[in-house]
Design an enzyme around this catalytic site. Structure first.
Site, PDB file in Angstrom:
ATOM      1  N   GLY A 194       0.329   0.548   2.603  1.00 50.87           N
ATOM      2  CA  GLY A 194      -0.779  -0.245   3.149  1.00 50.87           C
ATOM      3  C   GLY A 194      -1.717  -0.846   2.123  1.00 50.87           C
ATOM      4  O   GLY A 194      -2.827  -1.230   2.460  1.00 50.87           O
ATOM      5  N   ALA A 195      -1.297  -0.957   0.847  1.00 53.17           N
ATOM      6  CA  ALA A 195      -2.190  -1.461  -0.198  1.00 53.17           C
ATOM      7  C   ALA A 195      -2.442  -2.964  -0.078  1.00 53.17           C
ATOM      8  O   ALA A 195      -3.184  -3.528  -0.875  1.00 53.17           O
ATOM      9  CB  ALA A 195      -1.637  -1.127  -1.580  1.00 53.17           C
ATOM     10  N   ARG A 221      12.563   6.244   4.796  1.00 56.33           N
ATOM     11  CA  ARG A 221      13.437   6.653   3.702  1.00 56.33           C
ATOM     12  C   ARG A 221      13.942   8.088   3.791  1.00 56.33           C
ATOM     13  O   ARG A 221      14.604   8.552   2.880  1.00 56.33           O
ATOM     14  CB  ARG A 221      12.763   6.349   2.364  1.00 56.33           C
ATOM     15  CG  ARG A 221      12.751   4.830   2.095  1.00 56.33           C
ATOM     16  CD  ARG A 221      12.204   4.457   0.756  1.00 56.33           C
ATOM     17  NE  ARG A 221      10.768   4.546   0.736  1.00 56.33           N
ATOM     18  CZ  ARG A 221       9.933   3.603   1.198  1.00 56.33           C
ATOM     19  NH1 ARG A 221      10.413   2.473   1.684  1.00 56.33           N
ATOM     20  NH2 ARG A 221       8.636   3.783   1.165  1.00 56.33           N
ATOM     21  N   TRP A 246      11.531   0.808  -4.871  1.00 56.03           N
ATOM     22  CA  TRP A 246      11.789   2.132  -4.278  1.00 56.03           C
ATOM     23  C   TRP A 246      13.274   2.506  -4.320  1.00 56.03           C
ATOM     24  O   TRP A 246      13.598   3.681  -4.198  1.00 56.03           O
ATOM     25  CB  TRP A 246      11.301   2.158  -2.823  1.00 56.03           C
ATOM     26  CG  TRP A 246      12.141   1.258  -1.977  1.00 56.03           C
ATOM     27  CD1 TRP A 246      11.883  -0.051  -1.705  1.00 56.03           C
ATOM     28  CD2 TRP A 246      13.397   1.574  -1.388  1.00 56.03           C
ATOM     29  NE1 TRP A 246      12.915  -0.571  -0.982  1.00 56.03           N
ATOM     30  CE2 TRP A 246      13.856   0.403  -0.766  1.00 56.03           C
ATOM     31  CE3 TRP A 246      14.175   2.723  -1.328  1.00 56.03           C
ATOM     32  CZ2 TRP A 246      15.074   0.352  -0.092  1.00 56.03           C
ATOM     33  CZ3 TRP A 246      15.392   2.667  -0.655  1.00 56.03           C
ATOM     34  CH2 TRP A 246      15.820   1.494  -0.044  1.00 56.03           C
ATOM     35  N   MET A 250       5.255  -9.452  17.119  1.00 52.96           N
ATOM     36  CA  MET A 250       4.521 -10.664  16.753  1.00 52.96           C
ATOM     37  C   MET A 250       3.162 -10.608  17.444  1.00 52.96           C
ATOM     38  O   MET A 250       2.993 -11.041  18.583  1.00 52.96           O
ATOM     39  CB  MET A 250       5.318 -11.900  17.193  1.00 52.96           C
ATOM     40  CG  MET A 250       4.632 -13.226  16.897  1.00 52.96           C
ATOM     41  SD  MET A 250       4.329 -13.461  15.123  1.00 52.96           S
ATOM     42  CE  MET A 250       3.084 -14.760  15.209  1.00 52.96           C
ATOM     43  N   LYS A 293       7.609  -1.013 -11.123  1.00 51.59           N
ATOM     44  CA  LYS A 293       7.839  -2.450 -10.929  1.00 51.59           C
ATOM     45  C   LYS A 293       7.604  -3.255 -12.203  1.00 51.59           C
ATOM     46  O   LYS A 293       8.226  -4.291 -12.402  1.00 51.59           O
ATOM     47  CB  LYS A 293       6.880  -2.973  -9.850  1.00 51.59           C
ATOM     48  CG  LYS A 293       7.338  -2.778  -8.414  1.00 51.59           C
ATOM     49  CD  LYS A 293       6.352  -3.513  -7.503  1.00 51.59           C
ATOM     50  CE  LYS A 293       6.713  -3.421  -6.035  1.00 51.59           C
ATOM     51  NZ  LYS A 293       5.719  -4.166  -5.208  1.00 51.59           N
ATOM     52  N   ASP A 322       0.917  -7.125  -8.225  1.00 52.98           N
ATOM     53  CA  ASP A 322       1.540  -6.213  -7.254  1.00 52.98           C
ATOM     54  C   ASP A 322       2.508  -5.241  -7.926  1.00 52.98           C
ATOM     55  O   ASP A 322       3.594  -4.968  -7.419  1.00 52.98           O
ATOM     56  CB  ASP A 322       2.256  -6.998  -6.142  1.00 52.98           C
ATOM     57  CG  ASP A 322       2.736  -6.085  -5.020  1.00 52.98           C
ATOM     58  OD1 ASP A 322       2.094  -5.050  -4.787  1.00 52.98           O
ATOM     59  OD2 ASP A 322       3.758  -6.406  -4.384  1.00 52.98           O
ATOM     60  N   HIS A 374       8.686 -14.096   7.849  1.00 53.48           N
ATOM     61  CA  HIS A 374       9.601 -15.141   8.335  1.00 53.48           C
ATOM     62  C   HIS A 374      10.287 -15.915   7.212  1.00 53.48           C
ATOM     63  O   HIS A 374      11.025 -16.852   7.496  1.00 53.48           O
ATOM     64  CB  HIS A 374       8.855 -16.091   9.280  1.00 53.48           C
ATOM     65  CG  HIS A 374       8.441 -15.426  10.563  1.00 53.48           C
ATOM     66  ND1 HIS A 374       9.329 -15.147  11.587  1.00 53.48           N
ATOM     67  CD2 HIS A 374       7.242 -14.951  10.973  1.00 53.48           C
ATOM     68  CE1 HIS A 374       8.679 -14.543  12.576  1.00 53.48           C
ATOM     69  NE2 HIS A 374       7.416 -14.410  12.229  1.00 53.48           N
TER      70      HIS A 374
HETATM   71 CA    CA Z   1       2.321  -3.421  -3.205  1.00 46.20          CA
END
Ligand code: CA
Length: 699
Positions: free
Chosen positions: A195-196, A135, A410, A667, A346, A319, A628
């Site tokens: 990374g949560a 960002r 964000w 992958m 959120k 989340d 995916h």
């Molecule tokens: Ca999260």
């Protein structure tokens, strides 16, 4: 003797805490310039320390914006999501692109001055939910700072792009990643990590801007309760957790916004969700609020010591990261001058907090239809949680709004002191939540503790159309003083771009469907638009050189909605990653867009058995869909597995999914998480999905 030892220990402690950064920059970008940016320059990712994303420039305004045209554009050398806001200093535009690459352009002409590639290993892609995005950079003294996807803080020379230092900020083999822009405070570079959902214990840290040495570090969640915690605030926080949460890290990562407020001398930041999402699998001995996750937290800028916190979503299970941009402003409330923090996380409520104390002032919904809580306590700001939303308690699915994409995430909002309004890009994306009592932590990828496979969208044209129609967005001009929207503009899809507001009575925003638009800031009337060929996520910025005002925006579709929702539930645009710069009277045109290629589905016949396909569907939904796409329909960035050339070849499929034959492309091997039978079950699920879509005439 004992006293002497104690005194020595105290001195040692003082020495450890008393690290101070190198002397402040006296040339180039100084602290004084960051606090009060020279007219026409854009020196931090959000424009100024208080993160308003407002510009006092008004050469481009509501009278003449119709004459805005393309001055220059520059194609990026990556076809992944673009989320950065450029910075402009001394005639040079600095921008990051996907894979944490940095580019510097002549801000007048677009001539490339230098570019830098930190060479992030592509296998790192498995540690990020939402694409290999970045960002933006920070500027200080004669240096440019970037946090890389693989967790390094890199300082470059502004003039040449040459590396000054390159230091890790995360433990070796950690699943954490950096996607946010660094911020600067008093000679220090501040950075947090994502990374949560990936086994991590969140923290924010300050590094010496000259050397990259760590000055202080603040953990947002407690560590192993059997060991001493790194501060009293963590001892208090440990009481709000239970069981073996610490083995998985706890989450609470500081992955986006960090605001340094020189007035209060606080560094204020938002924290992510607790890990895993489902509280039944983190507080294994009972409930707890899981401090300081889903919170706004403030620490002393010099020492990193705890100052205050306000938890927006206690005991989060949806989340609801609170990592979004934090705007600090002086406002008059009830005749009183208050310094406040404004936040639209959120969870769908707009919060105003006291910047000095964190005390709740007000909170109101900025979207309609919130169903996880009926409102906020008017005194404490605590949410009144709907019992049905506690899916791990009811044992039943909960279709929640907002969902994990967030009513606002964000994509930056902006605040205009001229209108008093906050311009918020909002999302209407309901989400299926269902606890998974049998869940066990895996080793690779997302760690949620829930089963989202029940939210699979059936292969039915009418249901698909209805689902797609339910996913929307809007640009909301919110008045923090009244707690209501002044105006709003609907968007037919979610995850539209961040906003810039200007003294020219304008708000600029790019859309998910590929337009860059200008609206009047006071009424929301659309005055101008430009076709960008690709969706826009990033927020624009503006600068002025020799009396000419420019507007710049980084275009390029990608991010969470592209990779996780896919084109089944959203209209997609291609990814054409390009920096576009506009000025009045310019007549530039973009290169012709490449023709869109529609591939015909040609899957092998369905041979899998019912139970095997069901197992494959569950594994796919909970581990594969995040990259995916939902129901095995990908977006525009990651491979659509229904079209995979190895779909009919069990051995080749296993070599990729189980053994990691395509690790170099991102992958990685899933052999620690899935056995060969499970890998084969996923293949049969994807074959089923491909045949269903072929029968529907889809592609
Ligand atoms: Ca999260």
């Amino acid at each position: 003797m004992r006293l002497k030892l104690l005194a020595a220990a105290a001195l040692l402690t003082l020495a450890a805490c008393g690290k101070s950064p190198s002397p402040p920059a006296t040339e180039g970008v100084t602290d004084a310039m960051l606090a009060n940016p020279p007219e026409g320059e854009w020196l931090t990712v959000a424009g100024d320390h208080t993160e308003t994303r407002f510009s006092g420039l008004d050469k481009i305004n509501d009278k003449n914006v119709g004459e805005l045209g393309l001055a220059w554009s520059a194609d990026m050398d990556t076809a992944r999501g673009q989320e950065a806001t450029p910075l402009m200093h001394d005639g040079v535009l600095y921008v990051t692109t996907a894979w944490s690459m940095v580019k510097a352009y002549d801000a007048r002409t677009g001539a490339l001055k230098w570019s830098y590639d930190p060479k992030v290993p592509r296998a790192k892609l498995v540690d990020v939910c939402c694409d290999a995005v970045n960002r933006g950079v920070a500027l200080y003294g004669d240096k440019v700072y970037v946090g890389t996807l693989d967790g390094r803080l890199v300082a470059l020379e502004q003039k040449t792009g040459k590396v000054v230092f390159d230091k890790p900020t995360i433990p070796k083999d950690s699943h954490m990643a950096i996607t946010g822009a660094p911020r600067i405070a008093k000679g220090m570079v501040l950075i947090g990590q994502a990374g949560a959902e990936y086994f991590s214990r969140g923290y924010v840290a300050a590094y010496d801007a000259q050397t990259g040495d760590e000055i202080w570090k603040f953990y947002t969640v407690p560590g192993d309760p059997s060991k001493p915690q790194e501060g009293k605030h963590l001892e208090a926080a440990a009481k709000t957790w239970s069981g073996d949460f610490w083995k998985r890290g706890g989450g609470g990562n500081v992955w986006d916004s960090i605001t340094y407020d020189p007035v209060t001398n606080l560094v204020i930041f938002g924290t992510a969700n607790a890990e895993p999402w489902n509280p039944a699998h983190r507080n294994t001995d009972g409930a707890g609020d899981s401090l300081y996750t889903a919170s706004v937290v403030a620490v002393n800028a010099d020492t990193g010591e705890y100052a205050w916190h306000f938890q927006e979503t206690p005991e989060d299970r949806w989340d609801f990261d609170s990592t979004q941009q934090l705007i600090v402003r002086d406002v008059t409330i009830g005749g009183q001058q208050r310094r406040v923090v404004m936040h639209a996380p959120k969870n769908g409520f707009f919060y105003t907090l006291d910047a000095k104390t964190g005390k709740f002032i007000s909170g109101n919904p900025f979207v309609e239809g919130i169903n996880w809580a009926s409102g906020l306590d008017p005194v404490t700001g605590a949410p009144k949680i709907n019992p049905e939303a506690k899916y791990e308690v009811t044992g039943k699915p909960f279709v929640g709004f907002p969902g994990a994409v967030g009513a606002h995430s964000w994509t930056p909002m902006s605040f205009s002191p001229k209108t008093g309004l906050v311009y918020i890009p909002v999302n209407y994306t309901p989400q299926f939540y269902m606890g998974d009592p049998d869940w066990k932590p895996g080793t690779t990828g997302f760690q949620l503790g829930i089963d989202v496979s029940g939210g699979d969208i059936p292969a039915d044209k009418a249901i698909r159309a209805a689902t797609k129609a339910a996913m929307k967005g809007a640009l909301v001009a919110f008045d923090p003083l009244t707690g209501k929207a002044r105006w709003s503009v609907p968007h037919s899809t979610p995850t539209n771009g961040g906003t810039l507001s200007t003294a020219g009575n304008l708000v600029f925003q790019g859309t998910a469907l590929g337009e860059f638009r200008a609206y009047t800031a006071d009424t929301g009337k659309q005055l101008w638009s430009f076709g960008t060929q690709s969706g826009v996520l990033a927020a624009p910025m503006t600068y002025m050189i020799d009396g000419e005002q420019y507007i710049a925006v980084l275009v390029g579709w990608g991010g969470v909605w592209d990779v996780s929702a896919g084109k089944l539930v959203s209209t997609m645009t291609p990814n054409i990653s390009r920096l576009m710069v506009f000025k009045l009277g310019a007549k530039g045109v973009l290169p012709a867009a490449p023709p869109s290629a529609k591939r015909v589905l040609d899957p092998p016949p369905l041979t899998g058995k019912g139970e095997q396909i069901a197992l494959g569907g569950k594994l796919y939904a909970n581990s594969c869909s995040v990259c995916h796409g939902a129901s095995a329909v990908a977006g525009s960035l990651n491979p659509d597995l229904r079209h995979s050339a190895v779909l009919g070849n069990a051995e080749a499929w296993k070599k990729i999914v189980h053994d990691g034959a395509l690790s170099a492309n991102g992958m990685v091997a899933w052999k620690d998480q899935f056995n060969p039978d499970q890998v084969e079950a996923i293949r049969h699920y994807v074959i089923k999905r491909a045949n269903e879509d072929k029968a529907l005439g889809e592609h």
